[in-house]
Design a protein around this motif. Sequence first.
Motif, short mmCIF file in Angstrom:
data_model
loop_
_atom_site.label_atom_id
_atom_site.label_comp_id
_atom_site.label_asym_id
_atom_site.label_seq_id
_atom_site.Cartn_x
_atom_site.Cartn_y
_atom_site.Cartn_z
N UNK A 21 0.69 -1.27 -0.20
CA UNK A 21 -0.15 0.02 0.10
C UNK A 21 0.86 1.14 0.05
N UNK A 22 1.73 1.37 0.79
CA UNK A 22 2.67 2.50 0.89
C UNK A 22 3.53 2.79 -0.43
N UNK A 23 3.94 1.71 -0.91
CA UNK A 23 4.70 1.96 -2.17
C UNK A 23 3.74 2.26 -3.48
N UNK A 24 2.61 1.89 -3.60
CA UNK A 24 1.91 1.90 -4.64
C UNK A 24 0.83 2.72 -4.76
N UNK B 205 -8.82 12.10 -3.92
CA UNK B 205 -9.10 10.92 -3.22
C UNK B 205 -7.91 9.95 -3.61
N UNK B 206 -7.83 8.76 -2.98
CA UNK B 206 -6.70 7.79 -3.25
C UNK B 206 -6.82 6.98 -4.64
N UNK B 207 -5.55 6.78 -5.15
CA UNK B 207 -5.64 5.75 -6.17
C UNK B 207 -4.39 4.89 -6.17
N UNK B 208 -4.35 3.93 -7.02
CA UNK B 208 -3.28 2.94 -6.91
C UNK B 208 -2.67 2.51 -8.19
N UNK B 209 -1.40 2.50 -8.24
CA UNK B 209 -0.94 1.93 -9.64
C UNK B 209 -1.14 0.58 -9.93
N UNK C 112 5.92 2.07 -9.34
CA UNK C 112 5.67 0.83 -8.33
C UNK C 112 4.19 0.17 -8.28
N UNK C 113 3.98 -0.53 -9.56
CA UNK C 113 2.60 -0.91 -9.59
C UNK C 113 2.50 -2.23 -8.68
N UNK C 114 1.41 -2.23 -7.95
CA UNK C 114 1.02 -3.34 -7.11
C UNK C 114 0.81 -4.75 -7.88
N UNK D 122 -3.03 -6.95 -5.24
CA UNK D 122 -4.16 -6.34 -5.42
C UNK D 122 -5.49 -7.16 -5.89
N UNK D 123 -6.44 -7.21 -5.26
CA UNK D 123 -7.57 -8.03 -5.70
C UNK D 123 -8.77 -7.18 -6.15
N UNK D 124 -9.01 -5.96 -5.40
CA UNK D 124 -10.23 -5.24 -5.72
C UNK D 124 -9.82 -3.48 -5.39
#
Length: 205
Positions: free
Chosen positions: A36-39, A50-54, A111-113, A175-177
């Motif tokens: 979480x902290x990386x991506x 809002x948040x997002x994720x690679x 840094x994609x999850x 990452x699943x969802x």
Amino acid sequence: MARLLPLVLCLTSLASAAADRERPSRAALQRALERHERSVVHVQGPRRAGPGVFIGAAGQVLTSVAPVGLGFTGLNATTVEHEGKSLPARVVMASEELQVAVLAAPEGTYPAAPVKLLKDGASLEGQWLVGVIPATRGKPARPMPAQARAAPQPFYDVALALPAGSPVFDAEGRLVAVVVKQHRRGCRVLPLGAVKVELAAMDTP
């Protein structure tokens, strides 16, 4: 659309069987926190933040549709904050039905999850998932487990107080969802397989 096909292929190649139904261990929670902290990034859209994720090493970001809206597809209408930098991001896809958006940060390596997709016919119901509860005054961010419950397809409900756009991991830190909205009993999440299908449809001539 040139950056969509590699992303779809990446998601497909990482598909695997459903996760173990045992409650995640302390090591598993720590692994999810580190991923979480990386991506995870902060998305500033034309409507809100809002948040997002690679989800792609080339800079593709998955987030809630809420910061983006539906009228900005194809435009550099958002910014993504990563490693102290505010990067312009193009809206690749925004789906009212799925309640998610995909953004593209500038070309680079990110840094994609790691991602896990459900096999055809599999379900997240009853699976232990891990989300990271945001930091509050005096309390650091902390990983918390909860089991997924059935919701109107293709969504699931999880008893975690996570903001829309937050990633949800399995016990292996994959990452699943993604969270699409909060509600009084926790949050509603969308499995990544539904995002893959939408992106594949967009990449088809």
